[in-house]
Structures are given as structure tokens and as C-alpha cells.
Design a protein around this motif. Structure first.
Motif, PDB file in Angstrom:
ATOM      1  N   GLY A 133      47.209  41.318  38.016  1.00 33.90           N
ATOM      2  CA  GLY A 133      46.602  40.125  38.589  1.00 33.90           C
ATOM      3  C   GLY A 133      46.060  39.178  37.540  1.00 33.90           C
ATOM      4  O   GLY A 133      46.331  39.303  36.338  1.00 33.90           O
ATOM      5  N   ARG A 144      44.310  45.564  41.154  1.00 32.53           N
ATOM      6  CA  ARG A 144      45.569  45.849  41.857  1.00 32.53           C
ATOM      7  C   ARG A 144      46.252  44.548  42.244  1.00 32.53           C
ATOM      8  O   ARG A 144      45.590  43.554  42.546  1.00 32.53           O
ATOM      9  N   ASP A 145      47.585  44.579  42.277  1.00 33.54           N
ATOM     10  CA  ASP A 145      48.309  43.388  42.719  1.00 33.54           C
ATOM     11  C   ASP A 145      48.289  43.332  44.241  1.00 33.54           C
ATOM     12  O   ASP A 145      47.925  44.295  44.923  1.00 33.54           O
ATOM     13  N   GLU A 146      48.651  42.175  44.794  1.00 37.40           N
ATOM     14  CA  GLU A 146      48.531  41.968  46.234  1.00 37.40           C
ATOM     15  C   GLU A 146      49.518  42.808  47.031  1.00 37.40           C
ATOM     16  O   GLU A 146      49.336  43.000  48.241  1.00 37.40           O
ATOM     17  N   LYS A 199      35.961  40.599  42.151  1.00 33.13           N
ATOM     18  CA  LYS A 199      37.401  40.818  42.267  1.00 33.13           C
ATOM     19  C   LYS A 199      37.875  42.072  41.546  1.00 33.13           C
ATOM     20  O   LYS A 199      39.015  42.501  41.739  1.00 33.13           O
TER      21      LYS A 199
END
Length: 477
Positions: A262, A402-404, A460
Motif C-alpha cells: 500500500g 495489507r493491500d485492498e 492506517k
């Protein structure tokens, strides 16, 4: 399986519809457990599938989803054994998959473990469905199966799902026309033109994910670096034919990138690219408050090499030169009517009016019109906005990002605001830290401090203490 007759007008080039089952969604740690292919060309339709030994346990969740358990794959061939035949089946074909980034990404990782640079043009049927049927809002495989009334032998088995993709393709061709389907393909697959002096394989290697990238000239000099939510899209945009005569493109001979989960990791790596050729200054500066008498606070400029810089409880501002620090304090004094003499900015004798008082910009602490305690309180209030944050942890921590899509998880390692690097697999943390401690001490980087502080405040990223590494010495010691 033998060739199956079909209408050859459905295809304009050889296709391979592919589906993978895996131990999970994380490219870094998960492995393929089943491969299913439907090959379609002018000679007909052929199917191929195999279980794959992932060399790791299969979770109960994955078994529940696919019906594949560890016992079933224990006697299956490893990916290395299947690779030659699989590569032959894939080469020269347009790879078609639902959420192609997932399947193509796992294939690239598995081949890379064998030292094979796998590249293929790929077509995502999610994107194709959106392009062909914009009136629909949902395009999952389950939705397409229901929408087109497709019979499925078993969901979440590789060959069955690959068959579904071929069936969907035939349904689209019947309802729209083969030409209409193929007309939408080029915009999704894309034909990339690169400057002739760059490796054409670059177009296939660039990741469609967050990360940072850097352009270098023939001598290895950094020309440009940036971060992006989609490295491939941004790099190819900079290399578009319309830009080929730009100074940047003409000088570029090499492009590097670092894929990340991210924005946080992308920012860190962008800083790392620039730091390689724009090193930190010899010293960093901050203002530290000392209480000379009760309530009488005075700033003192302290400096340390980046390797030795540690934030104290009462440090304010972060500067890369003495001049920058003095200028910042002067501006703060002028904006808040503070006394230059008490701040150590002027050369007026004790008890004499400072230059700010003579300009009616000081409330008179220098000549006794304002008490030192009141001036100290106003100074603290003025400095509050630039107060540095003390390291809130006992030692080394990892910040998880973490990525989406859940396909990647990065572990960013920090100790007293120093970035010790990142790993995509938590199991690699001990070895990574051992190597980091053996190297030169990590430096305190103001840019990394600001980025980490901003993301900590945003919530985040999540910090996890390294309990298993409690005996690891802090690099700031």
C-alpha cells in the motif's frame, strides 16, 4: 482430454482459460494447490488439470472452500515437476482468468522460485465483463454463472472454474457476437509501445500494484523517483510515445521498482530510492527546552549525526542545518511576539531591550515587562505544534500493511523511528533483523519520521511488538 469440436469463429488467437486454487491469497507466503486449464485454438478445445503439492499445510478454511486437503496434495507433484509441461501449454497463448492479477501473479511467483521469468499477455474476465455489460454492477464468477445459466460441476475447483470461463466466453459471443467480444479485448490487454532503447520485457514485468519506482541514466544516476498506487500504469504513462522526446525518457536506460502492499510502503521505498543518491546531512538539529528557573524555559539547539540522533521528551522541530533551525525559531518568535534575547537570537546585553522589543514585536521579557514564567508558557504553547513525538514503543516493532485485495501483506520494521526494512513474510523477520543488526546502524531519517508519524496518527497501519525478539538489541543502543 481429446479435442472437442467448436465454432472456430469464436477465437481470433489461441487462448488458455486458467484457474488456480491456492493455500491463501498472499503472494509472498501462499502456494498453488491446483491448476486447471482449458486450451482453445484452431485445433479444438483441450483440458488439463493437476493437484500441486504446496509443501505447506492447507488450512481448514481452504479445505472447506475447495474440498482439497493436505492429504490429497501430499502425493501430488510439486510445481517444479509440472513447470516444463505447464510452460509449454501457456506459451504463445492469451491467458484468460477471472481477476487475472491473482492467477497471473501466483504463476509468476511460482516460476520465479525456479529462476524462470514467466511472462504472458493476460485478459481479466472481470474487466471484460464490465466493458461488455456496463449496465450490470456485479461481475463475480458466481454472478456470471447465475446470469448466464451456466452449469457447474464443482465451484472452487480449478478445472471446473476454468470451464466456466470458457462457457462464459461462448455465452458472450452468442449474445453479442464474437467480433464484439474481441473488439473489447485490446483495450484491456493493451499493446504497449516502449522507447526503442528500453527492454520490451519491461511492459510485462511492471506490477499492477502499489509501490515506488526510479528511472536511471546509463551511468546509474537517479533521474526521477516516485510512488504510485499502480506502478505499471504510472511508469507506462511516463513512457508513452508522446513523451519519447522528453529529457527524462531520452536519458533513461534502467528502471527499478519495489512492489508494496500500500501507500505507506510505497512512500518508504520512494524515500529509499532518493536517499541512495541524496544522502542525509552530516548532522540533524532540533530545539530542546531547558528550564533555567521555575517556569523560565529556554531553547537550546542540539545536533547529532543521523546514526546517533534520538528524540528526547522536550524536542521541537527537525532540521537539516543550523541555519534552517535558527530561521525557524526566528519566524516562530516573530509570529508569537517572543523575546529574541530569551530565545538566544539577539546580542542585546542583559536587561536591555532586544531587537524585537525595539520593533514592538516583543512583550518585554527582556526588560522585565513580562515575567520569565509567562514568557516560558507562551514559548511552550508556540512550540507545541512542532513538538517531536517520542518513540511510543519499548523497542523494535513491525507495522502491518495489507493491500485492498488481501493478496499482499507487508511487515515494516522500525526501531526508534528508524526504518529497518520490510518483508512480505513474517517468517523472514528474524533473519532480516539479524542481517540489519550486523550492518551499519540505521540512521534517523527526518522524512521517514514524518511519514511514519503521519500514518500512525491516521490509524492506517497497526503496530505489533516483536515479543519473540525481545532479546534482540535495539539498533539505537
Amino acid at each position: 482430454m481429446a479435442d472437442t469440436p467448436f465454432d472456430a469463429s469464436l477465437i481470433q488467437e489461441p487462448l488458455v482459460f486458467i484457474d488456480l486454487e491456492t493455500t491463501g491469497a498472499n503472494f509472498a507466503v501462499d502456494r498453488i494447490i491446483e491448476i486447471g486449464l482449458v486450451e482453445v485454438d484452431q485445433n479444438g478445445v483441450r483440458e488439463w488439470s493437476s493437484l500441486v503439492d504446496p509443501q505447506q499445510p492447507i488450512s481448514g478454511f481452504i479445505t472447506g472452500l475447495t474440498g482439497i486437503d493436505t492429504a490429497m496434495t501430499a502425493t501430488a507433484p510439486r510445481f517444479a515437476e509440472l513447470a516444463p509441461a505447464l510452460l509449454e501449454r501457456l506459451q504463445g497463448r492469451l491467458l484468460v482468468a477471472h481477476n487475472a492479477r491473482f492467477d497471473y501473479g501466483f504463476l509468476k511467483r511460482e516460476f520465479a522460485r525456479l529462476g524462470i521469468a514467466f511472462r504472458s499477455r493476460s485478459l481479466c474476465t472481470v474487466k471484460l465483463s464490465r466493458r461488455l455489460f456496463p449496465q450490470h454492477h456485479r461481475h463475480s464468477l458466481a454472478v456470471l454463472i447465475e446470469r448466464h445459466g451456466i452449469h457447474v460441476d464443482a465451484r472452487h475447483r480449478a478445472l471446473a472454474d476454468a470451464r466456466v470461463l470458457w462457457d462464459v466466453w461462448q455465452c458472450w459471443s452468442a449474445s453479442l457476437s464474437p467480433d464484439a467480444v474481441w473488439a473489447a479485448v485490446p483495450d484491456i490487454v493493451g499493446h504497449v509501445e516502449l522507447p526503442p532503447h528500453l527492454d520490451p520485457a519491461l511492459a510485462d514485468d511492471l506490477p499492477e500494484s502499489a509501490g515506488a519506482f526510479a528511472f536511471y541514466d546509463g551511468d546509474g544516476k537517479l533521474l526521477h523517483s516516485a510512488r504510485s498506487a499502480n506502478v505499471r500504469r504510472q511508469v507506462l504513462g511516463l513512457l508513452a510515445p508522446a513523451r519519447w522526446e522528453s529529457t527524462l525518457v531520452r536519458a533513461t536506460r534502467r528502471i527499478e521498482w519495489r512492489e508494496c502492499a500500500g501507500e505507506f510502503g510505497a512512500r518508504l521505498n520512494d524515500i529509499a530510492f532518493s536517499r541512495a543518491q541524496r544522502p542525509l546531512p552530516a548532522e540533524l538539529y532540533t530545539w530542546r527546552l531547558h528550564e533555567r528557573a521555575l517556569g523560565d524555559f529556554r531553547p537550546e539547539l542540539v545536533a547529532a549525526a543521523p546514526e546517533n540522533f534520538v528524540i528526547d521528551q522536550d524536542d521541537y522541530g527537525l532540521y537539516t542545518s543550523r541555519r534552517e533551525a535558527l530561521l525557524a525559531l526566528r519566524k516562530l518568535a516573530e509570529a508569537n511576539h517572543l523575546c529574541f534575547s530569551l530565545l538566544g537570537l539577539g546580542d542585546a546585553a542583559e536587561g536591555k531591550p532586544c531587537v524585537a522589543f525595539r520593533q514592538r514585536a516583543c512583550r518585554g521579557a527582556c526588560v522585565g515587562k513580562e515575567s520569565p514564567a509567562l514568557h516560558g508558557a507562551r514559548l511552550q504553547a508556540a512550540l507545541a505544534r512542532i513538538r517531536l513525538q517520542h518513540w511510543p514503543h519499548a523497542g523494535i516493532v513491525r507495522y502491518i500493511e495489507r493491500d485492498e485485495f488481501g493478496l499482499r501483506e507487508d511487515h515494516h520494521l522500525f526501531d526508534h523511528w528508524r526504518w529497518l526494512g520490510s518483508v512480505a513474510n513474517a517468517a523472514d523477520i528474524p533473519a532480516h533483523l539479524t542481517a540489519a543488526i550486523a550492518d551499519a546502524p540505521a540512521a534517523f531519517d527526518p522524512e521517514i519520521y514524518r511519514v511514519l508519524n503521519r500514518f500512525m496518527q491516521s490509524g492506517k497501519i497497526r503496530a505489533v511488538a516483536l515479543d519473540s525478539l525481545a532479546d534482540t538489541p535495539a539498533l539505537s543502543d
